[in-house]
Every structure is written in C-alpha cells, then in structure tokens.
Design a protein around this motif. Structure first.
Motif, mmCIF file in Angstrom:
data_model
loop_
_atom_site.group_PDB
_atom_site.id
_atom_site.type_symbol
_atom_site.label_atom_id
_atom_site.label_comp_id
_atom_site.label_asym_id
_atom_site.label_seq_id
_atom_site.Cartn_x
_atom_site.Cartn_y
_atom_site.Cartn_z
ATOM 1 N N ALA A 1 36.069 23.933 -13.125
ATOM 2 C CA ALA A 1 37.471 23.589 -13.388
ATOM 3 C C ALA A 1 37.568 22.667 -14.598
ATOM 4 O O ALA A 1 38.417 22.861 -15.477
ATOM 5 N N GLN B 1 32.242 24.347 -8.522
ATOM 6 C CA GLN B 1 33.671 24.616 -8.700
ATOM 7 C C GLN B 1 34.393 23.511 -9.468
ATOM 8 O O GLN B 1 35.172 23.800 -10.374
ATOM 9 N N THR B 2 34.148 22.262 -9.127
ATOM 10 C CA THR B 2 34.818 21.164 -9.824
ATOM 11 C C THR B 2 34.396 21.124 -11.286
ATOM 12 O O THR B 2 35.215 20.917 -12.180
#
Length: 159
Positions: free
Chosen positions: A131, A127-128
């Motif tokens: 992003a 997820q990071t």
C-alpha cells in the motif's frame, strides 16, 4: 570541442511557481510526500522515484532523486541502467517487482496495471508495504507532472 566538453544550453524558463501561487496545495503535496515514504526502504523509494521520473521525463526529479539515491548508498551503474532494468541481474526480485509496478502505474494508459504485475508485487511485499509503495508511486507521478508542467529545472552542478 573535446568529447568531455558540452555546449552550455540554458534550460527553459520556469512557467509558474506553485509554492508561491498555490501554497496550500503545495503544503498538502509535501505532506503527501512525507506520508508516502513511511515504511518504504529509502534505497527502494529512490529507485522507484528515479524510474518514474525517467519514464515521465522530469529532469528536476531525476536529478533530485538520483542524488538522494547515491547519498543513501545506491550505485551509479544501477541508476544508469534503470531504463533497461530487465536486461540486468543487478536488481533483486523485490526491486524488480517494484520497478514493474512503477511502470504500470506510471504508464497507466498502456495496459493499466496487469494482474501479473500486481500479483508479483503482492507476493514480494507485505500488504501494508505494498500500500505504501503504491502511494509512493502515485505521489512521484504527481510531482513529475508538477515539475514538467511548471518547467522546474535541476540545479547546475559545478565540477
């Protein structure tokens, strides 16, 4: 003229200098650039930047980021095949997901970002990292719009 000679054509004159006339904005863009690269593999980052720049027709950014990609170890044949990346086996599944997401974000008016494209990227990136990839794509698109609008021209290379 032989097949290796090319006529010299001068590039269109630069229209405006944002670093000179909008320095606060330009500094903010430079900060955005630094922040968008954090945690993204440098080779993947340059592939994404070159691909977006090709889609947007930004010669300045294509030149800069393809040069940076080669310095980071990228192979010329992969850079040259970016417009046809789906037709090769030269890109990993993770790179393919990043390239598809780059196209969807860059060509936003042509179908937005389909769930299948986003879901594939989400499956390949934490997820990071996802992003950060999104911020990288958004940032290179902003730079492309600055480069094309102001008519930035790549440097002439000797040899």
């Amino acid at each position: 003229m032989t097949t290796t000679e090319h006529p010299t054509v001068s590039a269109p004159e630069q229209r405006i200098s944002l670093p000179d006339l909008a320095p606060e904005f330009y500094r903010a863009m430079a900060g955005l650039e630094r922040a968008s690269r954090k945690g993204v593999d440098p080779v993947l980052a340059e592939l994404v930047k070159v691909h977006a720049s090709m889609l947007n027709g930004c010669a300045f950014c294509i030149d800069m980021h393809s040069t940076d990609a080669v310095k980071n170890g990228e192979q010329h044949h992969r850079l040259l095949s970016l417009p046809a990346w789906r037709e090769t086996s030269w890109f990993t599944a993770k790179e393919r997901a990043a390239l598809a997401l780059t196209e969807s974000i860059t060509l936003l008016t042509q179908g937005h970002v389909p769930d299948a494209v986003y879901d594939e990227a989400a499956a390949r990136f934490e997820q990071t990292e996802l992003a950060q990839l999104i911020t990288l794509i958004v940032t290179i698109n902003a730079w492309n719009r600055i480069g094309v609008t102001s008519r930035l021209s790549p440097a002439v290379k000797e040899g």
